[in-house]
Design an enzyme around this catalytic site. Structure first.
Site, PDB file in Angstrom:
ATOM      1  N   TYR A  21     -48.235 -34.386 -11.617  1.00  0.00           N
ATOM      2  CA  TYR A  21     -47.127 -35.219 -12.079  1.00  0.00           C
ATOM      3  C   TYR A  21     -47.263 -36.673 -11.627  1.00  0.00           C
ATOM      4  O   TYR A  21     -46.836 -37.596 -12.328  1.00  0.00           O
ATOM      5  CB  TYR A  21     -45.794 -34.670 -11.558  1.00  0.00           C
ATOM      6  CG  TYR A  21     -45.362 -33.366 -12.161  1.00  0.00           C
ATOM      7  CD1 TYR A  21     -46.090 -32.739 -13.169  1.00  0.00           C
ATOM      8  CD2 TYR A  21     -44.195 -32.744 -11.719  1.00  0.00           C
ATOM      9  CE1 TYR A  21     -45.689 -31.541 -13.710  1.00  0.00           C
ATOM     10  CE2 TYR A  21     -43.774 -31.545 -12.260  1.00  0.00           C
ATOM     11  CZ  TYR A  21     -44.526 -30.944 -13.256  1.00  0.00           C
ATOM     12  OH  TYR A  21     -44.112 -29.759 -13.792  1.00  0.00           O
ATOM     13  N   ARG A  29     -49.679 -37.987 -14.341  1.00  0.00           N
ATOM     14  CA  ARG A  29     -49.288 -37.728 -15.724  1.00  0.00           C
ATOM     15  C   ARG A  29     -47.921 -38.326 -16.059  1.00  0.00           C
ATOM     16  O   ARG A  29     -47.672 -38.769 -17.181  1.00  0.00           O
ATOM     17  CB  ARG A  29     -49.256 -36.217 -15.956  1.00  0.00           C
ATOM     18  CG  ARG A  29     -49.132 -35.833 -17.410  1.00  0.00           C
ATOM     19  CD  ARG A  29     -48.793 -34.369 -17.650  1.00  0.00           C
ATOM     20  NE  ARG A  29     -49.045 -33.456 -16.562  1.00  0.00           N
ATOM     21  CZ  ARG A  29     -48.459 -32.268 -16.451  1.00  0.00           C
ATOM     22  NH1 ARG A  29     -47.587 -31.868 -17.365  1.00  0.00           N
ATOM     23  NH2 ARG A  29     -48.728 -31.467 -15.446  1.00  0.00           N
ATOM     24  N   GLU A  88      -6.967 -58.275   1.819  1.00  0.00           N
ATOM     25  CA  GLU A  88      -8.250 -58.026   1.148  1.00  0.00           C
ATOM     26  C   GLU A  88      -8.610 -56.566   1.428  1.00  0.00           C
ATOM     27  O   GLU A  88      -9.439 -56.260   2.301  1.00  0.00           O
ATOM     28  CB  GLU A  88      -9.286 -59.012   1.668  1.00  0.00           C
ATOM     29  CG  GLU A  88      -8.873 -60.457   1.371  1.00  0.00           C
ATOM     30  CD  GLU A  88      -9.571 -61.499   2.238  1.00  0.00           C
ATOM     31  OE1 GLU A  88     -10.425 -61.103   3.058  1.00  0.00           O
ATOM     32  OE2 GLU A  88      -9.265 -62.688   2.096  1.00  0.00           O
ATOM     33  N   HIS A  93     -14.048 -69.927   9.472  1.00  0.00           N
ATOM     34  CA  HIS A  93     -14.750 -68.896   8.709  1.00  0.00           C
ATOM     35  C   HIS A  93     -16.254 -68.886   8.984  1.00  0.00           C
ATOM     36  O   HIS A  93     -16.968 -68.004   8.514  1.00  0.00           O
ATOM     37  CB  HIS A  93     -14.506 -69.098   7.214  1.00  0.00           C
ATOM     38  CG  HIS A  93     -13.145 -68.671   6.762  1.00  0.00           C
ATOM     39  ND1 HIS A  93     -12.000 -68.989   7.447  1.00  0.00           N
ATOM     40  CD2 HIS A  93     -12.741 -67.937   5.681  1.00  0.00           C
ATOM     41  CE1 HIS A  93     -10.941 -68.483   6.825  1.00  0.00           C
ATOM     42  NE2 HIS A  93     -11.362 -67.840   5.746  1.00  0.00           N
ATOM     43  N   TYR A 153      -7.238 -70.755  -3.769  1.00  0.00           N
ATOM     44  CA  TYR A 153      -5.766 -70.562  -3.750  1.00  0.00           C
ATOM     45  C   TYR A 153      -5.183 -71.369  -2.616  1.00  0.00           C
ATOM     46  O   TYR A 153      -4.288 -72.081  -2.680  1.00  0.00           O
ATOM     47  CB  TYR A 153      -5.312 -69.086  -3.657  1.00  0.00           C
ATOM     48  CG  TYR A 153      -5.917 -68.326  -2.515  1.00  0.00           C
ATOM     49  CD1 TYR A 153      -5.133 -67.770  -1.552  1.00  0.00           C
ATOM     50  CD2 TYR A 153      -7.300 -68.252  -2.409  1.00  0.00           C
ATOM     51  CE1 TYR A 153      -5.697 -67.089  -0.501  1.00  0.00           C
ATOM     52  CE2 TYR A 153      -7.858 -67.579  -1.369  1.00  0.00           C
ATOM     53  CZ  TYR A 153      -7.057 -66.998  -0.413  1.00  0.00           C
ATOM     54  OH  TYR A 153      -7.631 -66.352   0.605  1.00  0.00           O
ATOM     55  N   ASN A 192     -15.917 -69.904  -1.288  1.00  0.00           N
ATOM     56  CA  ASN A 192     -15.428 -68.694  -1.961  1.00  0.00           C
ATOM     57  C   ASN A 192     -16.308 -68.381  -3.160  1.00  0.00           C
ATOM     58  O   ASN A 192     -16.284 -69.089  -4.160  1.00  0.00           O
ATOM     59  CB  ASN A 192     -13.976 -68.910  -2.413  1.00  0.00           C
ATOM     60  CG  ASN A 192     -13.249 -67.587  -2.573  1.00  0.00           C
ATOM     61  OD1 ASN A 192     -13.866 -66.547  -2.763  1.00  0.00           O
ATOM     62  ND2 ASN A 192     -11.929 -67.629  -2.504  1.00  0.00           N
ATOM     63  N   PHE A 194     -14.136 -63.467  -7.243  1.00  0.00           N
ATOM     64  CA  PHE A 194     -14.922 -63.497  -6.011  1.00  0.00           C
ATOM     65  C   PHE A 194     -15.427 -62.121  -5.595  1.00  0.00           C
ATOM     66  O   PHE A 194     -16.271 -62.010  -4.713  1.00  0.00           O
ATOM     67  CB  PHE A 194     -14.065 -64.060  -4.868  1.00  0.00           C
ATOM     68  CG  PHE A 194     -12.762 -63.315  -4.700  1.00  0.00           C
ATOM     69  CD1 PHE A 194     -12.710 -62.056  -4.122  1.00  0.00           C
ATOM     70  CD2 PHE A 194     -11.571 -63.879  -5.156  1.00  0.00           C
ATOM     71  CE1 PHE A 194     -11.514 -61.375  -3.989  1.00  0.00           C
ATOM     72  CE2 PHE A 194     -10.375 -63.206  -5.018  1.00  0.00           C
ATOM     73  CZ  PHE A 194     -10.342 -61.942  -4.435  1.00  0.00           C
TER      74      PHE A 194
END
Length: 595
Positions: free
Chosen positions: A347, A350, A481, A146, A116, A259, A396
């Site tokens: 168990y 089995r 976000e 980032h 975007y 992204n 995303f």
């Protein structure tokens, strides 16, 4: 006489050097000889001469040239790190074609084994219009800012998977990236020029921004990079050493590179593949345990399981019948209690088809989610060239793989949980009719007492790790976000659970093999049998771990299972897996060949 301490994998080795004019290459091979000598299975190394390695000083991590003499580059008592890379010589070049639609989790894991915001800001700044002459700077700033992850870097193998997966997604042709940039990414992959990608920092929406930014940063020639040729060094110099140019970002390309859900998905692909391998071997080991404990195979009758026809349950019961059927595999142990009055077992024996079965079905479910995600365009915004539109959406968001991987961790954990209970039955003489802790002269020898404790500790850790990370969400980016998947932690956690299950199973398998050497004996080569008296146990457990990772238990048992199955269903035939490799496309949405 000068002496050097050399670190190889998990071992520190003291290597004396009579002649300081010997080379670094000599020191490396001498250390490798000592390393393999100390390992019961040679550390998985068939021949030292087949190994190439990278040597560096532990202090400062300076790369050492193999032709340099020791006296020129090292001081007495220096510490040296040896990084091993196996040489694989292929009879013919193999390729894997990436088209954005057909990559599988198996393909992706194979690739890892070689070793975007277009004219606006991002997130909260999405309404800030950027001048045209600053669009390139915008993309570069996006990647730099980032790149904020923390923690240890992903291994080279996992970074290769991450890079290959990002290439596959870009090949779909909906990300708005140029062929020039895509070609340079492929060239970096084929040269194994791999960025420094910290494992922590993603919340799984908008995708895996921090790790993918670090991946892109190295490709831009910034930050750190690794290659087999250079080791860790400045990205600019690693690329130059391989004759490669850094990528130069155009409008939208920074966002196209960072992204998406590829961190979650690539780690998830490894987790699901390893889970599949350990699950089918768990069936075989459990069947051997039933034999050792003189259990009955009646509970695996096909008619019982036809009444509750879950695919995984039916598959596990069939494997038990294939391995324990007395007509196919006559057994002295089975004959010794054929006419006993025992009606049913505990168990943990089995109910193996019911417990192991849901694990298999969980793995299949997760694999379908991961394979869909592998071939999905998870950018934002998406570029639809045919329509002439760029549309902002939410592909995303990592909720799909996050939820599936939380489910995988819960399912696979149960293999270790039920295995630990079978360890108790083997070690406890009141339950097994075997010597306590499977050793002679109990008291003088402790046998597998603490191996059981190790398995129990791993199961306990997994109980905490199985808490779903995807039930959490924290609002980020100034509430833009405001719901995230926490899928990165779900993937790393699932991998850790799988690793713990592998480790618990290796304790269990070593336990079984200590008491019986007549079933699948081909797997026992690296082990010293039987366990007569106490000795250093870790090397044996590590040898078993390697058997499981190399799937030798499955490889030995598989022909017996297939033979049994084909006698019942002669029309069925096993499907052979294909092998692969990576190289550039003519255009997006065309198939990309990687070496």
């Amino acid at each position: 006489m000068p002496r050097y301490t050399v670190h190889i994998r998990d071992e520190w080795l003291a290597v004396p050097c009579r002649d300081p004019t010997y080379t670094i290459q000599w020191l490396g091979y001498e250390a490798l000889k000592r390393y393999t000598k100390n390992k019961p299975d040679n550390g998985g190394i068939k021949a030292v001469k087949d190994i190439r390695f990278v040597a560096r000083r532990c202090q400062g991590q300076g790369l050492l040239d193999g032709d340099d003499t020791i006296e020129d580059v090292l001081e007495d008592n220096d510490f040296v790190e040896i990084g091993i890379h196996k040489q694989h010589v292929l009879s013919s070049l193999q390729y894997l074609f990436l088209d954005g639609n057909s990559l599988t989790s198996t393909d992706l894991v194979n690739l890892g084994r070689v070793v975007y915001g277009i004219t606006t800001g991002f997130g909260k700044f999405a309404r800030t219009v950027i001048p045209v002459h600053k669009l390139k700077e915008l993309q570069e700033n996006l990647v730099r800012s980032h790149s904020a992850g923390v923690g240890n870097p992903l291994s080279p193998e996992r970074t290769r998977m991450l890079l290959a997966l990002r290439i596959n997604v870009l090949a779909k042709g909906y990300s708005g990236i140029s062929l020039e940039t895509l070609h340079r990414m492929i060239q970096a992959f084929n040269a194994s020029c791999l960025s420094f990608v910290p494992e922590k920092g993603t919340v799984g929406a908008s995708g895996d921004l921090a790790p993918l930014s670090h991946l892109a940063l190295g490709l831009m020639g910034e930050g750190k990079m690794w290659s087999p040729k250079s080791g860790w060094a400045d990205a600019k110099y690693v690329l130059e050493a391989h004759g490669l140019k850094p990528i130069s970002l155009k409008p939208k390309e920074g966002l196209a590179l960072i992204n998406g859900t590829q961190m979650i998905t690539s780690l998830g692909a490894e987790a699901v593949e390893r889970a599949q391998a350990i699950a089918r071997q768990a069936d075989i080991i459990a069947a051997i345990t039933l034999e050792v404990l003189k259990g009955t195979s009646k509970a695996f009758d096909s008619d019982i399981h036809a009444l509750r026809p879950h695919p995984g349950q039916i598959e596990v019961a069939m494997r038990f019948r294939a391995l324990l059927d007395s007509d196919h595999h006559p057994s002295e142990i089975a004959e010794s209690h054929r006419f006993c009055d025992r009606v049913q077992d505990a168990y943990t024996m089995r109910c193996c088809p019911q417990v192991h079965g849901i694990v298999n079905d969980t793995i299949d479910f997760t694999q379908k989610i991961i394979n869909t995600e592998i071939n999905s365009a998870t950018d934002n915004p998406m570029v639809f060239a045919e329509r002439g539109e760029t549309i902002s959406g939410g592909n995303f968001h990592g909720e799909y793989p996050a939820k599936a991987l939380d489910f995988l961790a819960i399912g696979v954990h149960e293999l270790a949980a039920i295995s630990e209970r079978r360890i108790e039955r083997l070690c406890n003489p009141s339950l097994s009719e075997l010597p306590a802790f499977l050793v002679n002269e109990g008291g003088l020898n402790s046998g597998f007492m603490i191996a059981h404790c190790t398995a129990a500790s791993l199961v306990s850790e997994n109980k905490v790790l199985c808490h779903p990370s995807s039930v959490d969400s924290l609002s980020t980016s100034a509430a833009t976000e405001d719901h995230v998947s926490m899928g990165g932690w779900a993937a790393r956690k699932a991998l850790r659970v799988v690793e713990h299950v592998e480790q618990a199973m290796k304790c269990f398998e070593r336990l079984v093999m200590a008491h019986i050497n007549t079933i699948i004996p081909e797997t026992l080569d690296p082990l010293q049998l039987p366990w007569i008296k106490d000795r250093f146990m870790s090397p044996d457990i590590e040898a078993v771990h390697r058997l499981l990772l190399d799937q030798k238990v499955w490889n030995v048992a598989q022909p017996y299972i297939e033979k049994y199955n084909m006698e019942l269903l002669p029309e069925s035939r096993p499907i052979s897996p294909t092998a692969f490799s990576l190289d550039p496309p003519a255009s997006p949405r065309k198939r990309i060949r990687l070496e």
